[in-house]
Design a protein around this motif. Structure first.
Motif, PDB file in Angstrom:
ATOM      1  N   ASP A 470       0.966  -1.375   0.012  1.00 47.52           N
ATOM      2  CA  ASP A 470       0.011   0.094   0.064  1.00 47.52           C
ATOM      3  C   ASP A 470       0.917   1.157   0.066  1.00 47.52           C
ATOM      4  OD1 ASP A 470      -2.480  -1.682   2.046  1.00 47.52           O
ATOM      5  OD2 ASP A 470      -2.484  -1.483  -0.230  1.00 47.52           O
ATOM      6  N   ARG A 510     -13.580   7.337  -8.757  1.00 51.81           N
ATOM      7  CA  ARG A 510     -12.809   6.227  -8.627  1.00 51.81           C
ATOM      8  C   ARG A 510     -11.565   6.606  -7.806  1.00 51.81           C
ATOM      9  NH1 ARG A 510     -10.631   1.858 -13.045  1.00 51.81           N
ATOM     10  NH2 ARG A 510      -9.643   0.230 -11.562  1.00 51.81           N
ATOM     11  N   LYS A 513     -12.645   7.728  -4.208  1.00 55.70           N
ATOM     12  CA  LYS A 513     -12.871   6.745  -3.490  1.00 55.70           C
ATOM     13  C   LYS A 513     -11.401   6.049  -2.521  1.00 55.70           C
ATOM     14  CE  LYS A 513     -17.610   5.571  -4.670  1.00 55.70           C
ATOM     15  NZ  LYS A 513     -18.400   4.729  -5.733  1.00 55.70           N
ATOM     16  N   TYR A 514     -10.559   5.900  -3.882  1.00 55.47           N
ATOM     17  CA  TYR A 514      -9.275   5.534  -3.430  1.00 55.47           C
ATOM     18  C   TYR A 514      -8.646   6.137  -2.099  1.00 55.47           C
ATOM     19  CZ  TYR A 514      -4.427   3.708  -3.702  1.00 55.47           C
ATOM     20  OH  TYR A 514      -3.181   3.358  -3.473  1.00 55.47           O
ATOM     21  N   ARG A 517      -9.955   5.856   1.143  1.00 59.55           N
ATOM     22  CA  ARG A 517      -9.370   4.567   2.035  1.00 59.55           C
ATOM     23  C   ARG A 517      -8.379   4.986   3.045  1.00 59.55           C
ATOM     24  NH1 ARG A 517      -7.437   0.633  -2.188  1.00 59.55           N
ATOM     25  NH2 ARG A 517      -6.434  -0.487  -0.275  1.00 59.55           N
TER      26      ARG A 517
END
Length: 529
Positions: A470, A510, A513-514, A517
């Motif tokens: 990540d 998109r 939203k990433y 996180r």
């Protein structure tokens, strides 16, 4: 050469007391009798006795000198107020065992458990089973049936092997000693972290029960070298190793030097080899070999190491004659060994051999609750080494810990870096005081050292909370966001391939939203650039 036989036991104030008259030679006295066993010479008797029984101990020593002149008797006055108190007796015997200069290379030891109270006998047994005494148990008894006066006086003896499970109900009384073993490993690694406590407890049990290789993984500075040293010292204290600890950082070994350093060489094996060299594996015979950064070893050295571990034999560099060395291996690495094997950098068979006991040591970022006690430990260590007295001002300590425990403190060098930080402040402290001004200077110094290199991306979240996957992915996304002027532009750049497969792509949503996180927004990412 035959080893000297040494018997350790206590004076039997009932069984060994047979008076001073001549008929005492016809009676069985356990301590005298053990020195009269045919074919079982006793070279030295270590006799523990109460100070008040000094006269009886001296008489017994004189009688042993008559029947067994070759036996040296050494008397040890030991005060035990209540010989039926388990804790007191156990503590007295443990103190004797801890300070006794055992020489297992040249002497064999037996513990005589016939004399003394039942409490004394059980304590001898527990200490022997726990390897505080590197000995076997010896029991004597009077002769049975028809026997001459000499046979009656000598009695019989036998080396015994008792079943520890029979005494399982007693072991709870001595858990404090077991806990001390764990504390022994953790000394200098002060922890309030429950997970790390459980890890150290498991390592302690493995260190005392297994001779299989141990693999310590974790980031640089997490304490692998320190823990390897403590494991060796624990095994040494329990008489489980006879040799010494031999350590080497494999990252420093290259080419012929690697082979020579580890396995030794014969004279003339390569240019410059003017003298033969034993090598570290032979130096570790009977002890522990710690190979730090084992993943950096070359494949040839790995193959030879595997043979040395499995067969206890190997060929020195340039020699056609095998040599033998029996050592326990502790290996350390900060590498991802599974990935290293997949990439062909580390032999799969060697990894399987050293991976039986693998322990992942957490970095400082995963043990932030341990920062405060380790700051105190590092300061005390500095003071001891420099023979000085340094202390924090109250506000300075609070300020430093507030920063050190915060998400902004990355600590990539882990405990080694924390120790260096404390040492810097202690060195600069005037009149033995670490002031708030010194702390602010140190915080600035740390922040500057942690500043990313040119072209690197600093994450606006704590990297310690993210997996490496990540971290890398998020860094790449943030780099694109900072090159683009709008959220939509960044979304189109990031999803250029997958968006072609969608009839109604919403790249901006998109991407939004990433980022969410990780608790981020487009504005926060752009503002951090």
């Amino acid at each position: 050469m035959q080893k000297r036989r040494v018997v350790i036991g206590v004076l039997g104030t009932v069984l060994d007391k047979r008076g001073k008259r001549e008929n005492r030679w016809k009676k069985w006295r356990p301590t005298v009798g053990l020195c009269q066993q045919p074919g079982f010479p006793v070279d030295r008797l270590e006799l523990l006795h109460q100070p008040r029984d000094k006269g009886m101990a001296e008489q017994l020593s004189e009688d042993i000198a008559v029947v067994s002149p070759q036996t040296q008797v050494r008397r040890h006055p030991v005060t035990i107020l209540d010989p039926w108190d388990f804790e007191e007796v156990y503590a007295a015997f443990l103190d004797f065992a801890t300070h006794y200069p055992f020489d297992t290379e040249n002497e064999e030891y037996l513990v005589h458990i016939t004399t003394g109270t039942h409490v004394a006998q059980i304590c001898w047994f527990l200490l022997t089973e726990a390897r505080y005494l590197p000995a076997s148990l010896l029991q004597t008894s009077p002769a049975r049936g028809e026997a001459t006066d000499l046979e009656k006086a000598a009695g019989t003896s036998s080396v015994i092997d008792l079943d520890l499970s029979r005494y399982a109900t007693l072991t709870s009384r001595f858990q404090r000693e077991q806990q001390q073993s764990v504390s022994f490993l953790k000394a200098g690694i002060d922890t309030r972290n429950a997970t790390f406590n459980r890890l150290i407890d498991q390592i302690e049990r493995v260190a005392l029960r297994s001779t299989a290789p141990i693999l310590l993984t974790g980031p640089t500075g997490a304490g692998k070298s320190f823990l390897a040293k403590r494991i060796f010292q624990l095994r040494q204290a329990r008489h489980l190793v006879k040799g010494r600890l031999v350590s080497v950082n494999c990252a420093t070994l290259r080419g012929d030097n690697a082979m020579s350093t580890l396995f030794g060489h014969v004279k003339g094996a390569f240019t410059g080899a003017q003298q033969a060299r034993a090598g570290l594996l032979r130096e570790a015979d009977g002890g522990v070999l710690f190979l730090d950064e084992i993943a950096e070893l070359g494949l040839d050295e790995q193959a030879m190491l595997l043979k040395a571990i499995e067969e206890k034999t190997f060929f020195p560099f340039g020699s056609d004659k095998e040599v033998r060395s029996d050592f326990q291996l502790i290996a350390g690495t900060h590498r991802d060994m599974t990935q290293w094997v997949a990439e062909g950098r580390f032999r799969e068979d060697l990894y399987a051999r050293i991976n039986m006991w693998a322990f992942a040591l957490p970095g400082l970022a995963e043990r932030r609750e341990d920062i405060a006690p380790n700051v105190e430990y590092e300061l005390q260590r500095f003071c001891a080494e420099q023979q000085t007295q340094i202390r924090f001002d109250k506000t300075a300590r609070e300020r430093y810990l507030l920063f050190a425990c915060s998400p902004q403190a990355r600590w990539p060098g882990n405990f080694r870096e924390l120790g260096a930080s404390v040492a810097r402040m202690a060195t600069l402290a005037d009149q033995g005081r670490i002031t708030e001004a010194l702390v602010e200077e140190e915080i600035l110094r740390l922040q500057q050292s942690w500043r990313p290199a040119h072209g690197a991306v600093a994450l606006p979240v704590d990297p310690a909370t993210l997996d490496l996957f990540d971290q890398d992915q998020l860094a790449a996304v943030i780099a694109v966001c900072r090159r683009c002027s709008t959220l939509s532009e960044a979304g189109r750049a990031l999803f250029a391939v997958s968006r072609q497969k969608k009839s109604n792509p919403n790249d901006a949503d998109r991407l939004r939203k990433y980022l969410a996180r990780f608790g981020l927004s487009w504005e926060s990412v752009r503002g951090a650039g």
